[in-house]
Design a protein around this motif. Structure first.
Motif, short mmCIF file in Angstrom:
data_model
loop_
_atom_site.label_atom_id
_atom_site.label_comp_id
_atom_site.label_asym_id
_atom_site.label_seq_id
_atom_site.Cartn_x
_atom_site.Cartn_y
_atom_site.Cartn_z
N LEU A 187 0.84 -1.20 0.00
CA LEU A 187 0.00 0.00 0.00
C LEU A 187 0.88 1.24 0.00
CD1 LEU A 187 -2.74 -0.89 2.65
CD2 LEU A 187 -2.73 -1.37 0.19
N THR A 188 0.51 2.21 -0.82
CA THR A 188 1.16 3.52 -0.82
C THR A 188 0.18 4.52 -0.23
OG1 THR A 188 2.45 2.96 -2.79
CG2 THR A 188 2.25 5.29 -2.23
N LEU A 189 0.60 5.20 0.84
CA LEU A 189 -0.27 6.14 1.55
C LEU A 189 0.18 7.56 1.30
CD1 LEU A 189 -0.45 4.20 4.93
CD2 LEU A 189 -2.08 4.12 3.05
N ASN A 190 -0.76 8.44 1.01
CA ASN A 190 -0.47 9.84 0.75
C ASN A 190 -1.25 10.70 1.74
OD1 ASN A 190 0.39 12.24 -0.42
ND2 ASN A 190 -1.28 12.25 -1.91
N ALA A 191 -0.53 11.41 2.61
CA ALA A 191 -1.16 12.26 3.63
C ALA A 191 -0.11 13.21 4.17
CB ALA A 191 -1.75 11.41 4.76
N PRO A 192 -0.53 14.33 4.80
CA PRO A 192 0.45 15.26 5.38
C PRO A 192 1.24 14.60 6.51
CG PRO A 192 -1.72 16.27 5.16
CD PRO A 192 -1.91 14.83 4.91
N THR A 193 2.40 15.16 6.78
CA THR A 193 3.25 14.68 7.86
C THR A 193 2.51 14.77 9.19
OG1 THR A 193 5.21 15.42 6.66
CG2 THR A 193 5.47 14.99 9.01
N GLY A 194 2.70 13.74 10.02
CA GLY A 194 2.06 13.74 11.33
C GLY A 194 0.65 13.20 11.34
N THR A 195 0.21 12.63 10.22
CA THR A 195 -1.15 12.10 10.11
C THR A 195 -1.17 10.63 10.53
OG1 THR A 195 -1.58 13.61 8.28
CG2 THR A 195 -3.09 11.77 8.53
N PHE A 196 -2.30 10.20 11.05
CA PHE A 196 -2.53 8.79 11.38
C PHE A 196 -3.52 8.21 10.37
CE2 PHE A 196 -0.70 10.50 15.12
CZ PHE A 196 -0.13 9.45 15.83
N VAL A 197 -3.54 6.88 10.27
CA VAL A 197 -4.42 6.23 9.30
C VAL A 197 -5.02 4.98 9.91
CG1 VAL A 197 -2.59 4.84 8.24
CG2 VAL A 197 -4.64 5.42 6.91
N LYS A 198 -6.25 4.68 9.51
CA LYS A 198 -6.94 3.45 9.88
C LYS A 198 -7.25 2.71 8.59
CE LYS A 198 -10.96 4.03 11.77
NZ LYS A 198 -12.02 4.31 12.78
N LEU A 199 -6.83 1.45 8.48
CA LEU A 199 -6.96 0.66 7.25
C LEU A 199 -7.83 -0.56 7.47
CD1 LEU A 199 -3.18 0.78 6.28
CD2 LEU A 199 -5.00 1.98 5.06
N SER A 200 -8.53 -0.95 6.40
CA SER A 200 -9.38 -2.13 6.52
C SER A 200 -9.74 -2.66 5.13
CB SER A 200 -10.67 -1.80 7.27
OG SER A 200 -11.52 -2.93 7.35
N ASN A 201 -10.06 -3.95 5.07
CA ASN A 201 -10.62 -4.54 3.86
C ASN A 201 -12.14 -4.37 3.80
OD1 ASN A 201 -8.18 -5.54 2.75
ND2 ASN A 201 -8.25 -7.32 4.11
N GLU A 202 -12.72 -3.80 4.85
CA GLU A 202 -14.17 -3.61 4.92
C GLU A 202 -14.50 -2.13 5.11
OE1 GLU A 202 -16.18 -6.04 4.36
OE2 GLU A 202 -14.64 -7.61 4.37
N PRO A 203 -15.58 -1.65 4.52
CA PRO A 203 -15.94 -0.23 4.66
C PRO A 203 -16.33 0.16 6.08
CG PRO A 203 -17.67 -1.43 3.52
CD PRO A 203 -16.52 -2.37 3.65
#
Length: 406
Positions: A146-162
């Motif tokens: 996965l390639t993630l694009n977001a500003p520095t200092g950002t957090f992310v939550k990932l899932s295969n389900e919506p």
């Protein structure tokens, strides 16, 4: 005396009316202010590319007809009215990414009475995205990047389900490994980002086709066991049921023939998963009861197990024709003629056949004048001819398969 009584009666009525008016309870200031709606609460923002979506809760929705949304940047002191929605949400578009905006919302009730503004909330629109395998269309394994694009200092939550299930926020990294859900088909990965001021992004996603196997369902050719010679056409078909792959057939002890699924070269319908070819047999290709094997690699890189076509293919090259030489005067007698021709050197030579006619256009249906089985013998004397009559000749070369050239 009568007028005096009348004045006294009117005075009495005035005193009664004054007493009633003084007894009426005045409207309290609190009752007037209660008709103003209360300001919205629980204001939150959802950020995305050049857009902020606001949500809030009305404290007394029954007394609210609409809302006013105010915005300013951190560098501006005076909020500007940017929207008057009648629902508890508002989408502010056309913003500048990376700029911090401040929002406040007020409630508008009966008579256009307006509440105080809500507590402010900050929001910074930005680009947030997730890519599977750098935006690839197909993959043959559930392990992806996965390639993630977001500003520095950002957090992310990932899932295969919506719904994201039990997914937790984690610091954003440029790339990370990920495991797709099992089973072939379209797979989607969802992401929600949490920026530096505590706002979540709108959900973003990317999809890819997981394809872990390739299958050849059938391979066929249309010779039906018939002997084919150079220059003739063989139609090959391979059914893989999926388009955009690479298919071919391999003729035993012969060439490998690429097949098409693009509507050209004998393929009837583009993109239907049937790979076809009208193959014109080139000079020099020879096979005897050769098998035909189908090969297929799909668009995701999966290699299918080879599959044999039913039946066999026999291809032979026509014998090399010889040149019949013009007879000299010494070769022509009163009732005979000696014919000479060039040598045939084919390895599968069978015999020379000499055909004769009394008109131009000698064919295999003409009179057979003689047969020579010795490949090195390139002469033949035809006798018993009528004197002073014109004859026409052609020498045919036959091979071991019965093919001929003349």
């Amino acid at each position: 005396m009568k007028h005096k009584n009348t004045r006294m009666f009117l005075a009495a009525l005035f005193l009664v009316g004054l007493s009633w008016a003084c007894a009426k309870k005045p409207t309290a200031p609190e009752q007037i202010f209660e008709s103003f709606p209360k300001p919205p609460v629980n204001l939150r923002a959802e950020v995305s590319d050049r857009k902020v979506t606001l949500y809030w809760v009305a404290q007394d929705s029954g007394n609210v007809q609409s809302f006013k949304v105010f915005r300013n940047t951190v560098d501006e002191t005076t909020p500007v009215l940017v929207g008057t929605p009648d629902k508890m949400t508002f989408v502010d578009k056309g913003l500048t990414n990376g700029v911090e905006y401040v929002y406040r919302v007020s409630s508008v009730g009966q008579g256009q009475l307006e509440s105080e503004q809500s507590e402010p909330i900050q929001a910074i629109p930005n680009i947030f995205s997730v890519l599977i395998n750098n935006g690839g269309e197909f993959v043959n394994t559930s392990s992806v990047s996965l390639t993630l694009n977001a500003p520095t200092g950002t957090f992310v939550k990932l899932s295969n389900e919506p719904t994201f299930g039990d997914a937790q926020f984690e610091p954003v990294v440029a790339t990370r490994d990920w495991l797709l859900s099992p089973g072939d088909g379209v797979k989607r990965v969802y992401a929600v980002f949490l920026d530096g001021v505590g706002n979540e992004s709108s959900p973003v996603s990317d999809d890819i086709v997981l394809d872990t196997q390739a299958i050849i369902f059938s391979v066929s050719e249309n010779t039906n066991g018939r002997l084919v010679v150079n220059g003739e056409v063989i139609h090959f078909t391979l059914n893989a049921t999926e388009p955009d792959g690479n298919a071919s057939v391999e003729i035993e002890n012969g060439p490998t023939v690429p097949l098409f699924d693009n509507g050209t070269g004998g393929d009837r319908t583009a993109g239907d998963g049937l790979y076809e070819r009208d193959y014109v047999v080139p000079f020099g290709v020879q096979t005897d009861r050769a098998t035909v094997t189908g090969h297929f690699t799909d668009r995701a890189g999966n290699v299918a197990a080879d599959l044999l076509a039913p039946g066999v293919v026999s291809i032979q090259t026509l014998p090399v024709a010889v040149t019949l030489l013009a007879p000299s005067s010494s070769d022509i007698g009163s009732s005979s003629v000696r014919l000479n021709w060039t040598l045939n050197s084919d390895g599968d030579f069978s015999e020379y056949r000499i055909y004769r006619a009394t008109a131009a256009g000698v064919t295999l249906q003409s009179t057979l004048a003689g047969t020579v089985t010795d490949q090195l013998t390139t002469t033949f004397e035809d006798t018993g001819l009528e004197s002073n009559r014109e004859y026409f000749y052609r020498v045919y070369v036959f091979d071991g398969f019965g093919l001929s050239s003349g």
